[in-house]
Design a protein around this motif. Structure first.
Motif, PDB file in Angstrom:
ATOM      1  N   GLU A 166       0.845  -1.158   0.104  1.00 59.84           N
ATOM      2  CA  GLU A 166       0.141  -0.121   0.019  1.00 59.84           C
ATOM      3  C   GLU A 166       1.315   1.266   0.177  1.00 59.84           C
ATOM      4  N   ASP A 167       1.921   1.189   0.707  1.00 60.61           N
ATOM      5  CA  ASP A 167       2.847   2.505   0.976  1.00 60.61           C
ATOM      6  C   ASP A 167       3.365   2.698  -0.232  1.00 60.61           C
ATOM      7  N   SER A 168       4.119   1.606  -0.987  1.00 59.16           N
ATOM      8  CA  SER A 168       4.752   1.725  -2.091  1.00 59.16           C
ATOM      9  C   SER A 168       4.174   2.057  -3.357  1.00 59.16           C
ATOM     10  N   LEU A 169       2.758   1.595  -3.478  1.00 56.64           N
ATOM     11  CA  LEU A 169       2.075   2.018  -4.542  1.00 56.64           C
ATOM     12  C   LEU A 169       1.343   3.520  -4.692  1.00 56.64           C
ATOM     13  N   PHE A 170       1.164   3.868  -3.150  1.00 56.45           N
ATOM     14  CA  PHE A 170       0.628   5.403  -3.102  1.00 56.45           C
ATOM     15  C   PHE A 170       1.748   6.035  -3.281  1.00 56.45           C
ATOM     16  N   ALA A 171       2.811   5.726  -2.974  1.00 54.13           N
ATOM     17  CA  ALA A 171       4.157   6.935  -3.004  1.00 54.13           C
ATOM     18  C   ALA A 171       4.304   6.939  -4.596  1.00 54.13           C
ATOM     19  N   GLU A 172       4.248   5.903  -5.176  1.00 54.34           N
ATOM     20  CA  GLU A 172       4.673   5.777  -6.874  1.00 54.34           C
ATOM     21  C   GLU A 172       3.527   6.726  -7.393  1.00 54.34           C
ATOM     22  N   GLU A 173       2.361   6.309  -7.072  1.00 52.17           N
ATOM     23  CA  GLU A 173       1.181   7.036  -7.785  1.00 52.17           C
ATOM     24  C   GLU A 173       1.161   8.492  -7.313  1.00 52.17           C
ATOM     25  N   ASN A 174       1.612   8.731  -6.091  1.00 52.16           N
ATOM     26  CA  ASN A 174       1.459  10.299  -5.806  1.00 52.16           C
ATOM     27  C   ASN A 174       2.587  11.002  -6.522  1.00 52.16           C
ATOM     28  N   ALA A 175       3.478  10.570  -6.634  1.00 53.45           N
ATOM     29  CA  ALA A 175       4.669  11.198  -7.650  1.00 53.45           C
ATOM     30  C   ALA A 175       3.972  11.739  -9.082  1.00 53.45           C
ATOM     31  N   SER A 176       3.270  10.733  -9.692  1.00 53.15           N
ATOM     32  CA  SER A 176       2.709  11.030 -10.890  1.00 53.15           C
ATOM     33  C   SER A 176       1.524  11.821 -10.713  1.00 53.15           C
ATOM     34  N   VAL A 177       0.782  11.885  -9.731  1.00 57.22           N
ATOM     35  CA  VAL A 177      -0.100  12.744  -9.349  1.00 57.22           C
ATOM     36  C   VAL A 177       0.275  14.148  -9.302  1.00 57.22           C
ATOM     37  N   LYS A 178       1.471  14.441  -8.450  1.00 55.25           N
ATOM     38  CA  LYS A 178       2.097  15.920  -8.109  1.00 55.25           C
ATOM     39  C   LYS A 178       2.646  16.325  -9.654  1.00 55.25           C
ATOM     40  N   ASN A 179       3.067  15.500 -10.443  1.00 53.27           N
ATOM     41  CA  ASN A 179       3.563  15.752 -11.786  1.00 53.27           C
ATOM     42  C   ASN A 179       2.358  16.299 -12.610  1.00 53.27           C
ATOM     43  N   TYR A 180       1.251  15.622 -12.375  1.00 53.44           N
ATOM     44  CA  TYR A 180       0.288  15.869 -13.222  1.00 53.44           C
ATOM     45  C   TYR A 180      -0.349  17.333 -12.894  1.00 53.44           C
ATOM     46  N   CYS A 181      -0.547  17.563 -11.492  1.00 53.62           N
ATOM     47  CA  CYS A 181      -1.053  18.681 -11.055  1.00 53.62           C
ATOM     48  C   CYS A 181      -0.208  19.646 -11.150  1.00 53.62           C
ATOM     49  N   GLU A 182       1.108  19.704 -11.389  1.00 56.89           N
ATOM     50  CA  GLU A 182       2.118  20.731 -11.408  1.00 56.89           C
ATOM     51  C   GLU A 182       2.026  21.167 -12.942  1.00 56.89           C
ATOM     52  N   LYS A 183       2.008  20.288 -13.812  1.00 53.31           N
ATOM     53  CA  LYS A 183       2.050  20.301 -15.246  1.00 53.31           C
ATOM     54  C   LYS A 183       0.452  21.035 -15.838  1.00 53.31           C
ATOM     55  N   TYR A 184      -0.577  20.857 -15.110  1.00 52.34           N
ATOM     56  CA  TYR A 184      -1.808  21.201 -15.409  1.00 52.34           C
ATOM     57  C   TYR A 184      -2.401  22.312 -14.569  1.00 52.34           C
ATOM     58  N   ASN A 185      -1.600  22.759 -13.669  1.00 53.66           N
ATOM     59  CA  ASN A 185      -1.958  23.950 -12.571  1.00 53.66           C
ATOM     60  C   ASN A 185      -3.293  23.475 -11.868  1.00 53.66           C
ATOM     61  N   TYR A 186      -3.151  22.468 -11.178  1.00 49.29           N
ATOM     62  CA  TYR A 186      -4.370  22.149 -10.351  1.00 49.29           C
ATOM     63  C   TYR A 186      -3.984  22.206  -8.878  1.00 49.29           C
ATOM     64  N   ASN A 187      -4.733  22.609  -7.931  1.00 48.67           N
ATOM     65  CA  ASN A 187      -4.552  22.462  -6.654  1.00 48.67           C
ATOM     66  C   ASN A 187      -4.691  21.046  -5.997  1.00 48.67           C
ATOM     67  N   LEU A 188      -3.639  20.418  -5.117  1.00 52.21           N
ATOM     68  CA  LEU A 188      -3.493  19.092  -4.721  1.00 52.21           C
ATOM     69  C   LEU A 188      -3.786  19.117  -3.329  1.00 52.21           C
ATOM     70  N   VAL A 189      -4.477  18.338  -2.863  1.00 53.45           N
ATOM     71  CA  VAL A 189      -4.687  17.941  -1.516  1.00 53.45           C
ATOM     72  C   VAL A 189      -4.433  16.281  -1.231  1.00 53.45           C
ATOM     73  N   THR A 190      -3.645  15.982  -0.385  1.00 53.93           N
ATOM     74  CA  THR A 190      -3.379  14.438  -0.070  1.00 53.93           C
ATOM     75  C   THR A 190      -4.031  14.241   1.231  1.00 53.93           C
ATOM     76  N   ILE A 191      -4.444  12.907   1.352  1.00 53.24           N
ATOM     77  CA  ILE A 191      -4.909  12.423   2.505  1.00 53.24           C
ATOM     78  C   ILE A 191      -4.521  10.961   2.733  1.00 53.24           C
ATOM     79  N   GLU A 192      -3.684  10.695   3.811  1.00 54.16           N
ATOM     80  CA  GLU A 192      -3.165   9.385   4.133  1.00 54.16           C
ATOM     81  C   GLU A 192      -3.644   8.974   5.374  1.00 54.16           C
TER      82      GLU A 192
END
Length: 393
Positions: A166-192
């Motif tokens: 769970e921790d590994s898959l979330f961390a890997e996905e979260n890195a891609s999510v952050k890249n997406y949000c930065e590239k397309y200018n979305y505000n991001l909230v994460t809740i773990e």
């Protein structure tokens, strides 16, 4: 009578958000239920909405009542007692208990203004993002924030809970999510949260039958910020059924609006689109060519798991697969293309998403690879059983 007790809550601001700890007991066993939030949220309201919503179905399935020293939203309490609990129990009288909620209520309102949806970079996720940005009917409904949750979805289809996975898959996905949000200018909230870990320990591995409550329940935690939240349903009303031992997606279109409070409203997204329709819809948006991620097993689309297979075959039949060369291994797929299409056809009666693909093929006169369906189905089915038994040794 067994109880789930919500005794207290404490929270503290962190450098980039806050941490919340609920002291709860499940049939006298104590737990610290934690939520770590990042984003422009440094505190949350002191109420029990999130915990009650997330654990409600478990309580009903295990003949438990819920008590809390913290207040719950009056509207949410009303919906639980008047609509959700009675109807779920009515449809499952031998499988559920009419859980009693013992807690104070509050009508406290906040100036919540954010509009959000979850981001996993999957088909439902990206479809909702574009529905409420590019194709949004009214400006006040447009997305302002995306939310990345860790409350059970990162289980890799193992059938049991594994914290490292769970921790590994979330961390890997979260890195891609952050890249997406930065590239397309979305505000991001994460809740773990360790919510699913606790649920798994107490009640067993039941993410599929509780995911709507886990996800939207967690969003009640931040209702002082979010005014609207869009949640994509996997199934439409033609598949409607309330069965507490089946996927909650079969009845979430009914359930979703009843989870709102005085502050946050929940909406079912993607209109009445089926999964194949959603996949076709996404092919017009270039951001999906580099960011679409549907795999349940790894940070990259493996191309062979159930979600990868139904997506890559759909994209192939739509003639859009070359656009996704950066997220799928096309060479590996084309080498076994006939086998994968046969597999989809063979299991169409067991998987509604495979059936959608088969229906599209028939409707559009697409020839299926020559094979004996029953023979192939048996080979694949019994082969998977033998493999699981060998791995379990």
């Amino acid at each position: 009578m067994k109880y789930i007790d919500i005794d207290s809550m404490k929270q503290s601001a962190t450098q980039d958000g806050c941490e919340i700890i609920y002291s709860i007991k499940i049939d006298h066993t104590p737990y610290d239920l934690t939520y770590k939030i990042t984003g422009d949220i440094f505190s949350v309201p002191e109420r029990c909405d999130a915990v009650v919503a997330s654990l409600l179905l478990h309580a009903m399935r295990n003949r438990m009542n819920i008590r809390s020293a913290l207040p719950i939203s009056k509207k949410l309490f009303y919906n639980f007692v008047t609509h959700i609990i009675p109807n779920i129990h009515f449809c499952n009288p031998d499988k559920t208990h009419k859980t009693i909620l013992e807690m104070p209520v509050t009508e406290e309102a906040y100036n919540s203004t954010w509009n959000g949806t979850g981001i996993s970079l999957g088909v439902d996720s990206l479809c909702t993002i574009h529905e409420y940005t590019d194709d949004c009917l009214f400006d006040d409904l447009k997305l302002t924030h995306l939310v990345h949750l860790k409350v059970g979805a990162h289980h890799a289809n193992k059938g049991y809970f594994c914290k490292n996975t769970e921790d590994s898959l979330f961390a890997e996905e979260n890195a891609s999510v952050k890249n997406y949000c930065e590239k397309y200018n979305y505000n991001l909230v994460t809740i773990e949260s360790n919510l699913f870990e606790i649920c798994n320990k107490e009640f067993g591995f039941f993410f599929g039958i509780t995911h709507t409550l886990l996800n939207l329940g967690t969003m009640l935690l931040v209702q002082h910020k979010f005014n609207k939240y869009y949640y994509a349903s996997a199934y439409n009303l033609d598949k409607f059924s309330i069965d507490v031992n089946a996927d909650m997606a079969y009845y979430e279109k009914w359930l979703i609006p009843y989870l709102e409070s005085e502050n946050i409203k929940f909406f079912s997204a993607n209109k009445a689109l089926q999964r194949f329709d959603k996949t076709e819809y996404l092919t017009q948006f270039p951001d999906t060519y580099d960011f679409l991620h549907v795999c349940v097993k790894s940070e990259k689309n493996c191309g062979t798991c159930i979600k990868c297979l139904r997506t890559i075959v759909a994209l192939d039949l739509l003639g859009a697969l070359p656009k996704y060369k950066n997220v799928f291994d096309l060479e590996a797929y084309y080498a076994k293309r006939k086998k994968y299409i046969r597999q989809v056809i063979a299991f169409r009666k067991k998987d509604p998403f495979y059936q959608e693909i088969y229906t599209y093929m028939k409707k559009n006169g697409i020839k299926t690879p020559g094979f004996f369906p029953c023979v192939w189905a048996r080979i694949i089915f019994y082969g998977s059983i033998i493999r699981k038994k060998l791995l379990a040794r």
